[in-house]
Enzyme design. Structure first.
Site: not given
Ligand code: CTP
Ligand code: CA
Length: 228
Positions: A33-35, A99
């Site tokens: 995943a990402n922020r 994102a």
């Protein structure tokens, strides 16, 4: 879903907005995943809806509440996000603020990966995810008439974003500096540049909701010009 306004400048128009991160499964209990917080994408969906637009928000997992007056479709992976966007076509407007994870694990393990005791690491092979913005921008028969992307960059922001707009064939790119010092990821503010063909507007540092209102207003102005 409750309609917010009887009529506004975007009444009768339909928009698809993507937001949040994607989660790419590794095995039943792990993911990549990402922020991304989803704040900017959700705010854009809310701002478009306030102008009367019929909005489908396709979002990965976030803490953000569902905006009023918007159809929210929750997904996890990039492939699911693409499918949900395709299902929401036709649309007049697409804003890709998600994102999206660039890579997923090629083959998701159907059982939890285990340490085998030998100190051997699992050999995770990656595969590239579909590009949702590029797919919508280059859609053969159902390309929305205005396609807007984001460009998250940590250096040479305008240069990279201009190249990205051309490569993906979208109409506008909202370029933002996401280097850690700016606090953009997860923060409430954003300093962006709006890039169109042969044009670049520098916006001041604004709350994400102000960026959203301003972008929605620009979109409304553009759709009106298009009609005249
Ligand atoms: N995007 C998308 N699908 C992907 C990757 C990106 O729809 N698989 C969209 C994002 O929502 C954003 C734009 O493309 O609107 C640019 O995303 P960004 O991550 O900045 O660009 P990439 O093309 O992935 O290039 P890189 O991460 O290598 O800079
Ligand atoms: Ca990317």
């Amino acid at each position: 879903k409750k309609r917010l306004t009887g009529s506004g400048p975007l009444t009768g128009k339909k928009a698809i907005v993507t937001s949040g991160p994607t989660h790419e499964p590794i095995d039943p209990v792990r993911y990549i995943a990402n922020r991304s917080s989803g704040k900017q994408g959700h705010a854009i969906a809310a701002s478009l809806a306030k102008l009367g637009c019929d909005v489908t928000l396709v979002s990965g997992p976030t803490q953000e509440p569902a905006p009023n007056g918007v159809d929210l479709i929750k997904i996890e992976s990039a492939r699911d996000m693409l499918q949900a966007c395709e299902n929401a076509l036709p649309a007049d407007i697409a804003v890709c603020a998600a994102a999206v994870a660039d890579w997923r694990v090629d083959i998701e393990a159907d059982q939890k990966l285990k340490k085998d005791g030998s100190g051997q690491m699992p050999d995770l092979k990656l595969a590239e995810n579909p590009d949702i913005l590029a797919t919508l921008s280059q859609h053969k028969d159902k390309r929305p008439s205005l396609v807007v992307g984001f460009a998250a960059e940590t250096e040479k922001v305008i240069e990279h974003a201009t190249a990205k707009r051309e490569r993906k064939n979208c109409d506008w790119i909202v370029a933002n500096d996401v280097s850690p010092s700016t606090g953009t990821f997860g923060g409430n503010e954003n300093t962006v540049h709006l890039i169109a063909k042969n044009q670049c507007e520098d916006w001041p540092r604004l709350c994400k909701s102000e960026v959203a209102d301003r972008l929605a207003q620009k979109i409304a102005d553009h759709m009106k010009e298009d009609q005249e």
